[in-house]
Design a protein around this motif. Structure first.
Motif, short mmCIF file in Angstrom:
data_model
loop_
_atom_site.label_atom_id
_atom_site.label_comp_id
_atom_site.label_asym_id
_atom_site.label_seq_id
_atom_site.Cartn_x
_atom_site.Cartn_y
_atom_site.Cartn_z
N ASN A 106 66.84 41.84 90.51
CA ASN A 106 66.17 40.91 91.41
C ASN A 106 64.95 41.55 92.08
N ARG A 107 65.09 42.79 92.50
CA ARG A 107 63.97 43.50 93.11
C ARG A 107 62.87 43.76 92.09
N LEU A 108 63.28 44.11 90.87
CA LEU A 108 62.32 44.32 89.79
C LEU A 108 61.55 43.03 89.50
N ALA A 109 62.26 41.91 89.42
CA ALA A 109 61.61 40.62 89.15
C ALA A 109 60.65 40.25 90.28
N ALA A 110 61.00 40.56 91.52
CA ALA A 110 60.11 40.27 92.65
C ALA A 110 58.83 41.10 92.56
N ASP A 111 58.96 42.37 92.18
CA ASP A 111 57.77 43.22 92.04
C ASP A 111 56.89 42.73 90.87
N ILE A 112 57.52 42.32 89.78
CA ILE A 112 56.77 41.79 88.65
C ILE A 112 56.01 40.54 89.06
N ALA A 113 56.67 39.66 89.83
CA ALA A 113 56.01 38.45 90.31
C ALA A 113 54.81 38.80 91.19
N ARG A 114 54.95 39.83 91.99
CA ARG A 114 53.86 40.27 92.87
C ARG A 114 52.68 40.81 92.06
N ILE A 115 52.97 41.58 91.03
CA ILE A 115 51.91 42.10 90.17
C ILE A 115 51.20 40.95 89.47
N ARG A 116 51.99 40.01 88.95
CA ARG A 116 51.40 38.85 88.27
C ARG A 116 50.49 38.07 89.22
N GLN A 117 50.95 37.87 90.45
CA GLN A 117 50.13 37.15 91.43
C GLN A 117 48.83 37.88 91.71
N GLY A 118 48.88 39.21 91.76
CA GLY A 118 47.67 40.00 91.96
C GLY A 118 46.68 39.82 90.82
N LEU A 119 47.20 39.78 89.58
CA LEU A 119 46.33 39.56 88.43
C LEU A 119 45.73 38.16 88.46
N GLN A 120 46.53 37.17 88.82
CA GLN A 120 46.02 35.80 88.91
C GLN A 120 44.98 35.68 90.02
N ASP A 121 45.21 36.37 91.13
CA ASP A 121 44.22 36.37 92.22
C ASP A 121 42.92 37.02 91.77
N TYR A 122 43.03 38.04 90.91
CA TYR A 122 41.84 38.70 90.39
C TYR A 122 41.02 37.73 89.54
N LEU A 123 41.72 36.93 88.71
CA LEU A 123 41.02 35.99 87.84
C LEU A 123 40.38 34.85 88.62
N ALA A 124 41.01 34.45 89.72
CA ALA A 124 40.48 33.36 90.53
C ALA A 124 40.53 33.79 92.00
#
Length: 98
Positions: A57-75
Motif C-alpha cells: 500500500n505504501r509502495l502504491a501510494a509512492d508510485i501514485a505520487r511519482i505519476r502525479q509529478g510526471l503528469q504535473d510536468y506534462l501539464a
C-alpha cells in the motif's frame, strides 16, 4: 540562410519536446502497471510465516505520487505552489499486519 537555420533549430527543439513527452507517457503507463500489481499484491492473503512483508500500500501510494509529478510536468499549473512532500521509501513491514 539564417532563416533556414532558425527553422531547423525550432523544428529540432519541437522534436526533442515531443520525444520527451513520449518518454514521460511511457513512464506513466509503466507506473500504472506497477501500481496495479502492487495493489493486487496487497490483497493477497499472508501466509503468516514471514517476519517482514513488503508494504504494498505504501509502495502504491509512492508510485501514485511519482505519476502525479510526471503528469504535473506534462501539464504544469502555474497558479498553485508545488507540493514538496517526500516519498516514503520504506516498504518493509514487520509481522503480518495489513
Amino acid at each position: 540562410m539564417a532563416i533556414a537555420l532558425g527553422i531547423l533549430t525550432s523544428q529540432a527543439h519541437a522534436a526533442g519536446t515531443a520525444s520527451e513527452q513520449a518518454n514521460v507517457d511511457v513512464m506513466i503507463r509503466q507506473l500504472n502497471a506497477v501500481e496495479a500489481v502492487a495493489r493486487r499484491s496487497a490483497e493477497l492473503p499472508s501466509d503468516g510465516s514471514t517476519r517482514y512483508r513488503l508494504d504494498y500500500n505504501r509502495l502504491a501510494a509512492d508510485i501514485a505520487r511519482i505519476r502525479q509529478g510526471l503528469q504535473d510536468y506534462l501539464a504544469p499549473s502555474r497558479a498553485q505552489p508545488r507540493d514538496a512532500a517526500e516519498l516514503s521509501g520504506q516498504y518493509q513491514r514487520e509481522g503480518t499486519q495489513p
